[in-house]
Design an enzyme around this catalytic site. Structure first.
Site, PDB file in Angstrom:
ATOM      1  N   ARG A 165      -0.789   2.763  -0.654  1.00  0.00           N
ATOM      2  CA  ARG A 165      -0.170   2.076  -1.787  1.00  0.00           C
ATOM      3  C   ARG A 165       0.045   0.604  -1.498  1.00  0.00           C
ATOM      4  O   ARG A 165      -0.057  -0.226  -2.377  1.00  0.00           O
ATOM      5  CB  ARG A 165       1.184   2.704  -2.123  1.00  0.00           C
ATOM      6  N   LYS A 190      11.512  15.243   7.451  1.00  0.00           N
ATOM      7  CA  LYS A 190      11.859  15.292   6.030  1.00  0.00           C
ATOM      8  C   LYS A 190      12.488  16.635   5.673  1.00  0.00           C
ATOM      9  O   LYS A 190      12.046  17.673   6.133  1.00  0.00           O
ATOM     10  CB  LYS A 190      10.605  15.106   5.162  1.00  0.00           C
ATOM     11  N   SER A 203       6.659  10.829  -3.863  1.00  0.00           N
ATOM     12  CA  SER A 203       7.434  12.044  -4.126  1.00  0.00           C
ATOM     13  C   SER A 203       8.924  11.737  -4.147  1.00  0.00           C
ATOM     14  O   SER A 203       9.674  12.320  -4.935  1.00  0.00           O
ATOM     15  CB  SER A 203       7.133  13.104  -3.063  1.00  0.00           C
TER      16      SER A 203
END
Length: 166
Positions: free
Chosen positions: A91, A42, A129
């Protein structure tokens, strides 16, 4: 014996979903370490130092929560700190597949590592995010997604930033 848990993540930036998991973990363990981890896959919008500071700003009232960072293996960090649990928020089913693989890998590297999965609340199922960064980049309202203490800092940093690739 103290029950110490680590909540690892990139937290780029921390969201209300992250904070919910941290708050809930703090009721289950004697000490919770929110660990900003380095992820080579990332490109971060915020430095590790900025992420640590943002997290500290939103957890400083939780007496049993501390913030740290790590650029190595999570299993090694657990061994060094005496932590025995990794807390991860889920999630959706798609999160589980990846997190289950990571849990097995961490257990193989350190047999004292147990992973505890906490399911997200309904209002945070979509929250990540990446979603926050994309909304903020285009000037959208992120106030329902991030803690109020760090809202302005996040928004000012991400608004049409050349550093952010969406």
């Amino acid at each position: 014996m103290k029950r110490i848990a680590v909540c690892p993540g990139s937290f780029d930036p921390i969201t209300l979903g992250h904070l919910d998991i941290i708050n809930r973990a703090s009721t289950l363990f004697d000490k919770v370490i929110v660990l900003v981890s380095f992820n080579a896959a990332k490109k971060a919008a915020f430095t590790v130092g900025e992420r640590v500071e943002m997290i500290y700003d939103v957890v400083k009232d939780l007496d049993n929560v501390v913030v740290d960072c790590n650029d190595g293996l999570l299993a090694d960090y657990l061994k060094r700190t005496g932590a025995t649990a990794i807390v991860k928020g889920l999630r959706a089913v798609s999160d589980f597949e990846y997190e289950f693989q990571m849990a097995l890998a961490n257990r193989k590297l350190y047999d004292g590592a147990e992973t505890v999965f906490l399911t997200t609340t309904g209002e945070n199922m979509f929250l990540s995010s990446s979603v926050v960064k994309q909304i903020a980049y285009f000037g959208g309202d992120i106030s329902g997604f991030v803690p109020p203490q760090i809202h302005d800092f996040i928004k000012s940093r991400l608004l049409k930033s050349d550093d952010i690739k969406i």
